[in-house]
Design a protein around this motif. Structure first.
Motif, mmCIF file in Angstrom:
data_model
loop_
_atom_site.group_PDB
_atom_site.id
_atom_site.type_symbol
_atom_site.label_atom_id
_atom_site.label_comp_id
_atom_site.label_asym_id
_atom_site.label_seq_id
_atom_site.Cartn_x
_atom_site.Cartn_y
_atom_site.Cartn_z
ATOM 1 N N ILE A 187 -12.444 -5.733 -3.481
ATOM 2 C CA ILE A 187 -13.464 -6.287 -2.580
ATOM 3 C C ILE A 187 -14.171 -5.175 -1.812
ATOM 4 O O ILE A 187 -15.374 -5.229 -1.579
ATOM 5 C CB ILE A 187 -12.810 -7.303 -1.627
ATOM 6 N N LEU A 188 -13.429 -4.156 -1.423
ATOM 7 C CA LEU A 188 -14.019 -3.008 -0.733
ATOM 8 C C LEU A 188 -14.422 -1.949 -1.747
ATOM 9 O O LEU A 188 -13.758 -1.767 -2.778
ATOM 10 C CB LEU A 188 -13.025 -2.409 0.266
ATOM 11 N N SER A 189 -15.482 -1.220 -1.449
ATOM 12 C CA SER A 189 -15.917 -0.136 -2.329
ATOM 13 C C SER A 189 -14.975 1.052 -2.195
ATOM 14 O O SER A 189 -14.282 1.217 -1.188
ATOM 15 C CB SER A 189 -17.341 0.286 -1.979
ATOM 16 N N SER A 190 -14.951 1.896 -3.224
ATOM 17 C CA SER A 190 -14.065 3.063 -3.215
ATOM 18 C C SER A 190 -14.425 4.036 -2.101
ATOM 19 O O SER A 190 -13.556 4.681 -1.509
ATOM 20 C CB SER A 190 -14.122 3.761 -4.571
ATOM 21 N N SER A 191 -15.724 4.150 -1.796
ATOM 22 C CA SER A 191 -16.136 5.074 -0.733
ATOM 23 C C SER A 191 -15.653 4.576 0.633
ATOM 24 O O SER A 191 -15.236 5.377 1.479
ATOM 25 C CB SER A 191 -17.658 5.222 -0.722
ATOM 26 N N THR A 192 -15.711 3.260 0.849
ATOM 27 C CA THR A 192 -15.221 2.705 2.113
ATOM 28 C C THR A 192 -13.719 2.900 2.237
ATOM 29 O O THR A 192 -13.206 3.255 3.298
ATOM 30 C CB THR A 192 -15.571 1.209 2.207
ATOM 31 N N VAL A 193 -12.981 2.671 1.147
ATOM 32 C CA VAL A 193 -11.521 2.867 1.157
ATOM 33 C C VAL A 193 -11.191 4.315 1.499
ATOM 34 O O VAL A 193 -10.303 4.595 2.308
ATOM 35 C CB VAL A 193 -10.918 2.472 -0.204
ATOM 36 N N ALA A 194 -11.925 5.246 0.904
ATOM 37 C CA ALA A 194 -11.675 6.669 1.181
ATOM 38 C C ALA A 194 -11.954 7.010 2.645
ATOM 39 O O ALA A 194 -11.195 7.755 3.281
ATOM 40 C CB ALA A 194 -12.542 7.529 0.268
ATOM 41 N N GLU A 195 -13.043 6.459 3.194
ATOM 42 C CA GLU A 195 -13.366 6.740 4.597
ATOM 43 C C GLU A 195 -12.320 6.153 5.534
ATOM 44 O O GLU A 195 -11.914 6.792 6.513
ATOM 45 C CB GLU A 195 -14.747 6.174 4.927
ATOM 46 N N ILE A 196 -11.868 4.939 5.239
ATOM 47 C CA ILE A 196 -10.827 4.312 6.069
ATOM 48 C C ILE A 196 -9.547 5.129 6.006
ATOM 49 O O ILE A 196 -8.887 5.365 7.029
ATOM 50 C CB ILE A 196 -10.583 2.864 5.611
#
Length: 511
Positions: A52-61
């Motif tokens: 559901i979340l993009s890979s870039s968002t997961v990396a930033e989190i």
């Protein structure tokens, strides 16, 4: 035949995809099946099995949460799932935090942020050790103001990332928990009272402090100078901070505004009082200085907020939202210490906000059906409230304002959180949950720890929860060496959680 066989194979493969994809999308996760992000040998904090979340968002989190754990040992897990079946998200979050053991075992300083898509529900589960910082009320405000508006738009990357950033800032000390009032989602103007500024910072002092030190008299002057140094360092940290700490409006503070406020409060004011005027530094003049200091800084914030309120109105915000903004700001300052010790400019500010409220009460809003909606009287509100919401108003934990059609069914509901001892019930989510009793079952001694019992009760659904907690054993001296080594191991390990648990603190919201 070979070509026909290949065509049939492709057709069957497509049919298989059409059959299996919906099944995969509707998978119902259980606590033991949710992928643990710590199972991989890296610093991962996000479980996103449905993509559901993009890979870039997961990396930033992951980056935000890694820095948080390194600096505080606090652990935050983020879980985004398509479905958990008929399981209650609140119970699921608590079970998952305990199953993984998020947070250190000796501190219970873990947080689990859960989003369940098919139930359109988000939950914060907070370990007992962090309930003082990330309270139920603050958890609810972060969700409602920074996450829900984006989730309603289907922008789950922004919803989760904004929520994580707010939690990280709060736990790391960038935002003081007591400074949380009601907010709008894209806000960026802080409402800090300078007298509450956090005493941290690593920027060296300046010559102004040395000059003040040469003039101080006795211990009174020493403590005044020490407090000034703390404020000075905190001000420098705020000045060079790149992140927004605002909570109300969307206009970021420009660098020149921060610089002028810093120079006016920390340099110009002491130079005029103690330098040009030659006032000696002692405990009495120090109290007067910090009072004037707070007065000047609060005045700047107050008049800037009023300007932002006017700008919102000029941008064409509807009367119900303008009224809601004004109500939030008014309630925020009612709870402020400054409201009691700084009669000016807050009296002027409260009067101006009161004028907005009086005028907006007579305004109207057009509903989706094209009908007029107006603010209802307090006695008429009950016609639109559920029994739970009526209980919240009765307990003065939430005050609801209703904008409704005359004789129609359409209405808008805004709830303003009040200063209250109540939090959201983990079963019915009504803000009627409170600490009924706190007693010692077994007293702590010098050789063993004790046991305490807290009893929480909901006045609406009568749900009751008993939470036992450990009372640290008595000690005659402490070196802190063992604690520091534990902290080091926790922050340096990214392959596992710390064995923490939760007593049920936190909050939930729907979108």
């Amino acid at each position: 035949m070979t070509h026909l066989a290949r065509s049939l194979s492709s057709l069957f493969f497509l049919l298989w995809l059409l059959i299996c994809l919906p099944v995969t999308a509707q998978r119902k996760w259980t606590v033991k099946e949710v992928p643990d992000p710590k199972s991989t040998p890296s610093f991962n904090y996000v479980s996103n099995p449905d993509g559901i979340l993009s890979s870039s968002t997961v990396a930033e989190i992951n980056g935000h949460l890694k820095r948080l754990e390194d600096s505080t040992t606090d652990q935050v897990a983020v879980v985004v799932l398509q479905s958990i079946g008929k399981k209650v998200p609140r119970d699921f979050a608590m079970e998952l935090l305990r199953y993984w053991g998020v947070g250190r075992k000796d501190k219970n300083n873990g947080v689990l942020m859960l989003l369940v898509m098919d139930q359109r529900r988000m939950e914060f589960e907070v370990g007992y050790g962090l309930e003082g910082k990330l309270t139920d009320l603050v958890s609810k405000q972060i969700q409602e103001d920074y996450m829900v508006p984006y989730a309603k738009q289907g922008n789950y990357d922004a919803a989760v990332l904004n929520g994580v950033q707010q939690v990280v800032q709060l736990l790391s000390g960038t935002v003081i928990a007591g400074a949380y009032g009601e907010a709008v989602p894209d806000a960026a103007i802080p409402l800090d009272v300078p007298a509450q500024a956090p005493s941290y910072g690593n920027t060296p002092g300046s010559g102004g402090i040395i000059n003040l030190y040469q003039k101080h008299v006795g211990w009174g002057g020493f403590w005044v100078l020490l407090l000034y140094v703390i404020f000075f360092l905190a001000g420098l940290k705020t000045l060079f901070e790149k992140k927004d700490r605002g909570q109300f409006f969307d206009a970021a503070r420009p660098w020149w505004f921060l610089l002028l406020r810093f120079l006016g409060c920390y340099v110009l004011l002491p130079v005029i009082i103690f330098g040009i005027a030659g006032v000696p530094v002692n405990i009495f003049t120090g109290v007067a200085f910090f009072y004037v200091f707070a007065l000047v800084a609060t005045s700047v914030t107050v008049f800037r907020l009023l300007a932002q309120l006017r700008r919102k109105e000029q941008q064409g915000a509807e009367d119900d939202m303008m009224y809601f903004y004004a109500r939030q700001l008014d309630q925020r300052w009612k709870q402020s210490i400054a409201n009691k010790v700084l009669p000016f400019p807050l009296l002027y500010y409260r009067e101006r906000v009161g004028q907005y409220l009086t005028r907006l009460k007579e305004g109207m809003v057009i509903s989706d059906t094209g009908s007029e909606m107006r603010l209802q009287e307090e006695k008429q509100d009950d016609n639109y409230l559920t029994d739970a919401q009526k209980m919240e108003e009765q307990l003065k934990s939430v005050d609801y304002d209703v904008w409704a059609e005359n004789g129609g069914k359409a209405f808008k509901l805004h709830g303003v959180l009040l200063s209250s001892k109540y939090s959201h019930c983990p079963r019915c989510n009504t803000m009627a949950y409170y600490l009924e009793s706190d007693r010692t079952i077994e007293a702590a001694t010098y050789s063993s720890s004790g046991v305490g019992l807290k009893v929480y009760t909901c006045k609406f659904c009568h749900y009751q929860e008993r939470k036992e907690y450990t009372i640290p054993r008595k000690s005659q001296s402490s070196s802190g060496s063992s604690g520091s080594s534990g902290s080091s191991s926790s922050s340096s390990s990214g392959s596992s959680w710390g064995g923490g648990s939760s007593g049920g603190g936190g909050a939930g919201s729907s979108w």
